[in-house]
Write an enzyme that holds these catalytic residues in place. Structure first.
Site, PDB file in Angstrom:
ATOM      1  N   SER A 175     -19.046 -18.810   5.404  1.00  0.00           N
ATOM      2  CA  SER A 175     -19.212 -17.385   5.668  1.00  0.00           C
ATOM      3  C   SER A 175     -19.872 -16.675   4.477  1.00  0.00           C
ATOM      4  CB  SER A 175     -17.849 -16.779   6.025  1.00  0.00           C
ATOM      5  OG  SER A 175     -17.979 -15.537   6.642  1.00  0.00           O
ATOM      6  N   ASP A 303     -20.610 -17.731  17.468  1.00  0.00           N
ATOM      7  CA  ASP A 303     -19.919 -17.136  16.328  1.00  0.00           C
ATOM      8  C   ASP A 303     -19.964 -15.609  16.441  1.00  0.00           C
ATOM      9  OD1 ASP A 303     -19.165 -16.162  13.748  1.00  0.00           O
ATOM     10  OD2 ASP A 303     -19.773 -18.061  12.846  1.00  0.00           O
ATOM     11  N   HIS A 332     -15.859 -18.422  14.732  1.00  0.00           N
ATOM     12  CA  HIS A 332     -16.091 -18.255  13.286  1.00  0.00           C
ATOM     13  C   HIS A 332     -15.022 -19.022  12.532  1.00  0.00           C
ATOM     14  CE1 HIS A 332     -17.936 -16.376   9.815  1.00  0.00           C
ATOM     15  NE2 HIS A 332     -16.723 -16.099   9.339  1.00  0.00           N
TER      16      HIS A 332
END
Length: 392
Positions: A175, A303, A332
């Site tokens: 991320s 995502d 995610h």
């Protein structure tokens, strides 16, 4: 399982672009990628359910850490969590894996620990890089970290390299950590001390990510991350009491969204004239073209936080050092699929280690890893994962 030879025609709306990853790289990943991507029933049928399940119900392996607080050049501190005992147990030339968690994440997170356990089982030395304020990393100056700031990353890499000069260094980021890692690879280009890296769930374009963050159910993630940022800020609030200039400390302290926190504190700390200026100039999408080390990017098509449309597919395809895998599901930081689903390691972990071990055992130059042919690997979600090469 059906196979297509090189040059066969196949169309799919979900694709993974590979530059030059046809011969040696095919052999490196053929074991994990020939296994169908069978997402776990019910849990992975919805991207939000999968994301939340992984965050709250994935197992957290027990790991004993030895913490090292690294004082960086501007007077701040980051925390490096090494696996306890590895300094004595492993030889000095053991490969080293630096892990960069996502926003507000640290060595306590399940996805970090699962990756750590897998790398450790392969004889790798692993260290978790906890950014300022994350993972209980001490904050001793009035500055946290940001998507744009690469100073701490560079110092951590140099510090680890100096400590183990005989070892090759690699990194995995998730991320926001992935965004920082790719920006670092692009900035360092052919002088980068890393021998390879993996980016997972990278938002790439923060403007697009911010747009989606305020839509529908995504507001839940926005509020949760804002709450985590407020919690970190609260512990260190006295450091910021006398800040002058454009800082809006009350807005940051009471942030209802990540954007609030970035407007009140982050963008001012790092010299941006507005939060939109910060987002526009802090993504990693435009760093891909400068990457000169082997880089594997893994994204999930569904995502909700790192939108698929933000992936710089053409730049990745045009860079002979980069490879992209896009799975049909995963949410995610989820990827609730594979032999350890639903509560074990994410599907990505064996793929990541296959890639890194291939780099470690083979040549460290991209010419020895990626050949000169362009190819595309396609996913057919109705049949699971099919390893299918196409001429581009």
């Amino acid at each position: 399982m059906a196979k297509l030879s090189l040059g066969s025609t196949f169309s799919s709306s979900l694709s993974r672009h590979i530059r030059g990853a046809r011969d040696r790289f095919h052999r490196a990943l053929q074991t994990t990628l020939r296994v169908p991507y069978n997402h776990y029933p019910y849990i992975a049928s919805n991207c939000h359910v999968e994301t939340i399940f992984a965050a709250f119900f994935r197992s957290i392996p027990q790991v004993r850490f030895r913490r090292e607080c690294l004082r960086v050049k501007d007077g701040g501190t980051v925390a490096l969590d090494w696996v306890a005992g590895d300094h004595r147990r492993l030889p000095p030339d053991s490969p080293i894996l630096i892990l960069l968690p996502g926003l507000t994440g640290g060595s306590e997170d399940s996805y970090v620990r699962h990756m750590l356990i897998r790398a450790k089982s392969k004889g790798w030395r692993v260290v978790v890089f906890n950014s300022r304020g994350c993972g209980e990393s001490p904050v001793i100056t009035p500055q946290f970290y940001s998507a744009s700031f690469l100073g701490d990353t560079g110092e951590v890499v140099e510090h680890v390299a100096a400590r183990y000069p005989e070892a090759k260094l690699y990194a995995v980021g998730w991320s926001l950590g992935a965004n920082i890692l790719v920006r670092y690879l692009g900035q360092e280009s052919d002088t980068c001390r890393l021998s390879g890296a993996v980016s997972l769930c990278n938002p790439f374009n923060l403007v697009i990510a911010d747009e989606d963050f305020h839509k529908g159910f995504n507001n839940i993630y926005d509020k949760a991350l804002a709450r985590a940022l407020r919690k970190i800020f609260k512990k260190h609030a006295p450091l910021f009491e006398d800040m002058e200039g454009e800082f809006n400390i009350p807005l940051a302290a009471n942030a209802k969204s990540v954007r609030d926190f970035d407007e009140g504190l982050t963008r001012v700390s790092f010299g941006f004239k507005s939060v939109d200026d910060y987002y526009s100039n802090s993504g990693s999408f435009d760093s891909i073209k400068d990457v000169q080390r082997p880089l594997l990017c893994i994204q999930a098509a569904n995502d909700p936080i790192a939108p698929s449309r933000a992936i710089p597919r053409e730049d990745i395809k045009d860079n002979p050092n980069c490879l992209l895998i896009v799975t049909p599901k995963g949410g995610h930081l989820g990827w609730v699929a594979g032999s350890q689903a639903p509560r074990g390691a994410p599907w990505t972990d064996p793929v990541v280690m296959d890639f890194l071990e291939h780099l470690e055992k083979g040549s460290t130059t991209t010419a020895g890893i990626f050949d000169s042919c362009d190819s595309e690997v396609a996913l057919n979600s109705s049949e699971g994962m099919q390893l299918r090469y196409l001429e581009v």
